[in-house]
Design an enzyme around this catalytic site. Structure first.
Site, PDB file in Angstrom:
ATOM      1  CE  LYS A  26     -12.494 -10.786   0.033  1.00 40.00           C
ATOM      2  NZ  LYS A  26     -13.156 -10.427  -0.761  1.00 40.00           N
TER       3      LYS A  26
ATOM      4  CG  ASP B  97      -8.259  -7.017   1.490  1.00 37.71           C
ATOM      5  OD1 ASP B  97      -8.624  -6.572   0.188  1.00 37.71           O
ATOM      6  OD2 ASP B  97      -8.153  -7.918   1.730  1.00 37.71           O
TER       7      ASP B  97
ATOM      8  CD  GLU C  86      -5.487  -4.556   1.091  1.00 38.93           C
ATOM      9  OE1 GLU C  86      -4.960  -5.679   0.430  1.00 38.93           O
ATOM     10  OE2 GLU C  86      -5.876  -4.861   1.923  1.00 38.93           O
TER      11      GLU C  86
ATOM     12  CG  ASP D 228      -3.041  -7.039  -1.388  1.00 39.10           C
ATOM     13  OD1 ASP D 228      -1.287  -8.194  -1.831  1.00 39.10           O
ATOM     14  OD2 ASP D 228      -3.797  -7.822  -1.353  1.00 39.10           O
TER      15      ASP D 228
ATOM     16  CE  LYS E 199      -1.097  -9.222   1.431  1.00 37.81           C
ATOM     17  NZ  LYS E 199      -2.377 -10.007   1.610  1.00 37.81           N
TER      18      LYS E 199
END
Length: 293
Positions: free
Chosen positions: A91, A120, A146, A171, A195
């Protein structure tokens, strides 16, 4: 109302939910998962057999480096790689860029070149910053970045994708099949993170995956910190979807789960549940502990 309808008529029920309310993907996802579980148990089949069959029985499980504490991250990433993990997801986008670049470099040094590292950003950068940071991180052999830009900026994402060597993954820009079409048209991504809960359930997730496959875009199974039920549904989707080749971050995220038995995790892989339906039963005692008067 969907009350009293035939639970096997999933398309009809999905249409009724859409007519009743736009969006609300998480609520619709819960209904969709229940419908597939009912159908699987009625026909004594695992849900993946209702979605196309068993293409794979296990997926490489990602480990997330999210703490922003470099010493803790290096220790935990090293431990997970030694236990079989082959993908680390870092992250970034909260700290100063130089700190994020350093974190990625330290993690790469610790885990070696045999482990994949993905980044991400969660919409945390602007276009000019994104290109600069990604290029700086590419020396550490990152596998994907991402959602570097805000979800609405598809053309900015496309410009970033064209300026760097690392594949860009969407995403937050990707909730629905319509979003998938727009991402393809804009050239906004070379990877999709799908997801199940965010997509409105298995029915819509399969549509997104079909668009990705037609466009030649590999997919990754993202997670929403699901409990066992949501994780099981996602794994059945992954088991039956050939284009989902980039790995998985889905695993039950609750110490005291209502679903039993536990989903098998071994040597860096998570296994698709066995048995009819989603492959679990509800622990009534635990469910009562979560009840709110």
């Amino acid at each position: 109302s969907i009350i009293g309808g035939d639970p096997l008529n999933r398309e009809r029920i999905s249409e009724k939910m859409d007519l009743a309310a736009r969006g609300n993907w998480f609520a619709k996802s819960a209904v969709d998962m229940a419908l597939y579980d009912i159908a699987g148990k009625k026909f004594n089949l695992p849900v993946h057999q209702l979605l196309g069959g068993l293409y794979r029985e296990k997926l490489p499980l990602a480990y997330g480096a999210y703490s922003m504490d470099i010493d803790e991250e290096v220790e935990s990433c090293t431990r997970h790689v030694q236990s079989g993990t082959t993908l680390i997801k870092v992250k970034v986008g909260v700290l100063e860029p130089r700190q994020d670049i350093m974190r990625v470099g330290k993690i790469r040094e610790a885990v070696g070149r045999g482990c994949r590292i993905g980044i991400d950003v969660n919409q945390g950068w602007t276009m000019d910053i994104a290109v600069k940071i990604i290029k700086a991180m590419e020396q550490y052999d990152i596998q994907f970045v991402e959602q570097p830009l805000p979800k609405w900026d598809l053309y900015g994402m496309a410009r970033v994708a064209g300026a760097v060597d690392t594949p860009i993954m969407v995403d937050e820009s990707l909730f629905s099949p319509e979003d998938a079409i727009n991402c393809v048209r804009a050239g906004a991504a070379e990877l999709f993170s799908i997801k199940i809960s965010k997509s409105g359930g298995l029915l819509r997730a399969k549509r997104i995956a079909a668009i990705a496959q037609a466009a030649g875009i590999p997919c990754y199974l993202g997670g929403m910190a699901e409990m066992g039920i949501g994780a099981a549904a996602a794994l059945h989707f992954a088991a039956s979807t050939p284009i989902l080749t980039y790995g998985c971050e889905v695993r039950p995220n609750c110490v005291k789960d209502i679903a039993m038995p536990d989903i098998k995790v071994e040597n860096g892989y998570i296994f698709v549940p066995e048995g009819p339906g989603l492959g679990f039963n509800i622990d009534e005692k635990v469910m009562k502990d979560y009840a709110i008067d």
